[in-house]
Scaffold this motif. Sequence first.
Motif, PDB file in Angstrom:
ATOM      1  N   GLY A 117      21.681  36.369  15.495  1.00 62.23           N
ATOM      2  CA  GLY A 117      22.336  36.012  14.218  1.00 62.23           C
ATOM      3  C   GLY A 117      23.671  35.905  14.128  1.00 62.23           C
ATOM      4  N   GLU A 118      24.391  36.877  14.579  1.00 57.58           N
ATOM      5  CA  GLU A 118      25.815  36.750  14.500  1.00 57.58           C
ATOM      6  C   GLU A 118      26.332  35.602  15.362  1.00 57.58           C
ATOM      7  N   TRP A 119      25.779  35.381  16.599  1.00 56.53           N
ATOM      8  CA  TRP A 119      26.208  33.999  17.148  1.00 56.53           C
ATOM      9  C   TRP A 119      25.763  32.721  16.416  1.00 56.53           C
ATOM     10  N   GLY A 120      24.639  32.959  15.779  1.00 61.22           N
ATOM     11  CA  GLY A 120      24.191  31.825  15.063  1.00 61.22           C
ATOM     12  C   GLY A 120      25.206  31.409  13.825  1.00 61.22           C
ATOM     13  N   LEU A 121      25.594  32.742  13.039  1.00 60.20           N
ATOM     14  CA  LEU A 121      26.518  32.443  12.092  1.00 60.20           C
ATOM     15  C   LEU A 121      27.709  31.823  12.462  1.00 60.20           C
ATOM     16  N   ARG A 122      28.154  31.973  13.662  1.00 54.52           N
ATOM     17  CA  ARG A 122      29.456  31.429  14.359  1.00 54.52           C
ATOM     18  C   ARG A 122      29.019  30.054  14.673  1.00 54.52           C
ATOM     19  N   GLY A 123      28.126  29.600  14.249  1.00 55.61           N
ATOM     20  CA  GLY A 123      27.908  28.175  14.903  1.00 55.61           C
ATOM     21  C   GLY A 123      27.278  27.613  16.138  1.00 55.61           C
ATOM     22  N   LYS A 124      27.036  28.871  16.880  1.00 55.90           N
ATOM     23  CA  LYS A 124      26.268  28.595  18.066  1.00 55.90           C
ATOM     24  C   LYS A 124      24.908  28.210  18.144  1.00 55.90           C
ATOM     25  N   ARG A 125      24.548  27.457  18.912  1.00 59.25           N
ATOM     26  CA  ARG A 125      22.981  27.072  19.086  1.00 59.25           C
ATOM     27  C   ARG A 125      22.255  28.283  19.742  1.00 59.25           C
ATOM     28  N   VAL A 126      21.349  29.017  19.175  1.00 56.30           N
ATOM     29  CA  VAL A 126      20.695  30.390  19.786  1.00 56.30           C
ATOM     30  C   VAL A 126      19.313  30.094  19.450  1.00 56.30           C
ATOM     31  N   THR A 127      18.575  30.620  20.731  1.00 59.05           N
ATOM     32  CA  THR A 127      17.046  30.803  20.521  1.00 59.05           C
ATOM     33  C   THR A 127      16.965  32.070  20.908  1.00 59.05           C
ATOM     34  N   LEU A 128      16.144  32.982  20.101  1.00 61.25           N
ATOM     35  CA  LEU A 128      15.762  34.019  20.738  1.00 61.25           C
ATOM     36  C   LEU A 128      14.189  34.035  21.368  1.00 61.25           C
ATOM     37  N   ILE A 129      14.033  34.809  22.207  1.00 66.05           N
ATOM     38  CA  ILE A 129      12.679  34.805  22.916  1.00 66.05           C
ATOM     39  C   ILE A 129      12.056  36.098  22.573  1.00 66.05           C
ATOM     40  N   ASP A 130      10.892  36.076  21.976  1.00 63.47           N
ATOM     41  CA  ASP A 130      10.055  37.352  21.736  1.00 63.47           C
ATOM     42  C   ASP A 130       9.258  37.410  22.749  1.00 63.47           C
ATOM     43  N   ALA A 131       9.885  38.593  23.751  1.00 63.56           N
ATOM     44  CA  ALA A 131       8.971  38.841  25.176  1.00 63.56           C
ATOM     45  C   ALA A 131       8.086  40.149  24.900  1.00 63.56           C
ATOM     46  N   ASP A 132       8.076  40.521  23.693  1.00 56.42           N
ATOM     47  CA  ASP A 132       7.383  41.761  23.449  1.00 56.42           C
ATOM     48  C   ASP A 132       5.992  41.301  22.965  1.00 56.42           C
ATOM     49  N   PRO A 133       4.912  42.029  23.755  1.00 53.85           N
ATOM     50  CA  PRO A 133       3.524  41.700  23.016  1.00 53.85           C
ATOM     51  C   PRO A 133       3.416  42.224  21.792  1.00 53.85           C
ATOM     52  N   GLN A 134       4.048  43.215  21.077  1.00 50.50           N
ATOM     53  CA  GLN A 134       3.877  43.380  19.680  1.00 50.50           C
ATOM     54  C   GLN A 134       4.580  42.329  18.837  1.00 50.50           C
ATOM     55  N   SER A 135       5.425  41.480  19.100  1.00 49.40           N
ATOM     56  CA  SER A 135       5.909  40.340  18.360  1.00 49.40           C
ATOM     57  C   SER A 135       6.704  40.621  17.371  1.00 49.40           C
ATOM     58  N   SER A 136       7.378  41.849  17.258  1.00 50.00           N
ATOM     59  CA  SER A 136       8.016  42.150  15.959  1.00 50.00           C
ATOM     60  C   SER A 136       9.139  41.101  15.746  1.00 50.00           C
ATOM     61  N   ALA A 137       9.984  40.514  16.755  1.00 55.86           N
ATOM     62  CA  ALA A 137      10.808  39.446  16.179  1.00 55.86           C
ATOM     63  C   ALA A 137      10.151  38.320  15.674  1.00 55.86           C
ATOM     64  N   LEU A 138       9.167  37.841  16.218  1.00 58.98           N
ATOM     65  CA  LEU A 138       8.071  36.977  15.506  1.00 58.98           C
ATOM     66  C   LEU A 138       8.103  37.169  14.195  1.00 58.98           C
ATOM     67  N   ASP A 139       7.417  38.142  13.940  1.00 54.18           N
ATOM     68  CA  ASP A 139       7.187  38.729  12.604  1.00 54.18           C
ATOM     69  C   ASP A 139       8.185  38.745  11.702  1.00 54.18           C
ATOM     70  N   TRP A 140       9.400  39.228  12.189  1.00 55.72           N
ATOM     71  CA  TRP A 140      10.732  38.986  11.414  1.00 55.72           C
ATOM     72  C   TRP A 140      10.966  37.545  10.888  1.00 55.72           C
ATOM     73  N   SER A 141      10.801  36.780  11.880  1.00 55.61           N
ATOM     74  CA  SER A 141      11.126  35.357  11.802  1.00 55.61           C
ATOM     75  C   SER A 141      10.074  34.709  10.680  1.00 55.61           C
ATOM     76  N   LYS A 142       8.689  35.060  10.467  1.00 57.03           N
ATOM     77  CA  LYS A 142       7.946  34.746   9.704  1.00 57.03           C
ATOM     78  C   LYS A 142       8.234  35.227   8.134  1.00 57.03           C
ATOM     79  N   GLN A 143       8.518  36.358   8.258  1.00 55.63           N
ATOM     80  CA  GLN A 143       8.763  36.853   6.863  1.00 55.63           C
ATOM     81  C   GLN A 143      10.030  36.278   6.309  1.00 55.63           C
TER      82      GLN A 143
END
Length: 212
Positions: free
Chosen positions: A23-49
């Motif tokens: 998020g901080e890098w995205g705020l600075r104008g960088k193109r950023v992709t976060l890969i959720d490699a956790d089977p619990q999918s917490s980052a993906l759930d955050w993104s959906k929210q």
Amino acid sequence: MIVAVLNQKGGVGRTTLALHLAGEWGLRGKRVTLIDADPQSSALDWSKQRARENVSRLFGVVSLARDTLHREVPKIARTADHVVIDGPPRVAGLMRSALLAADLVLIPVQPSPLDGWASAEMLSLLREARIYRPQLAARFVLNRCDARTVIAREATEALADHDPPVLVSTIGQRVVFADAAQSGRLVFELAEESAAAREIAAFAAEVARIAP
């Protein structure tokens, strides 16, 4: 740069750090992709929210919890300035794949002897990965701590001459991080002038300065 946030111990704040770094890098104008490699999918759930709340997107989130990360991440990295991998707990195959994919590994630990002991297996995997990737950089990150406490100072001193070294930036234990996780937001969106927002900004800037 491909940054993997990894530690086999649960509850050390991997997802929180990965989301806020992206998020901080995205705020600075960088193109950023976060890969959720956790089977619990917490980052993906955050993104959906976040999508449900109609909050603007600062970075993309891709679910990729499989042990072919090291072959797939370079393709994703071609269209991004930075890739951040939110790693799994206690999934050795996934962990090894993330280590082979990364330019830099961040190992979040809390200022406790128990966290130090729990990191031993993580460091063993790091040494194994460096056989194939000798230039792989790594840093400890003191997370969920109060830098003013004796135990935090002792943890910093203990890691000072360690390999990997510890980042200067530390992240405190703050309620706003839990609020951010539940709301699909980041701390600077909830409390722009807060200590938490300043800590994340300093953390992201320090990580960006590490040239793998």
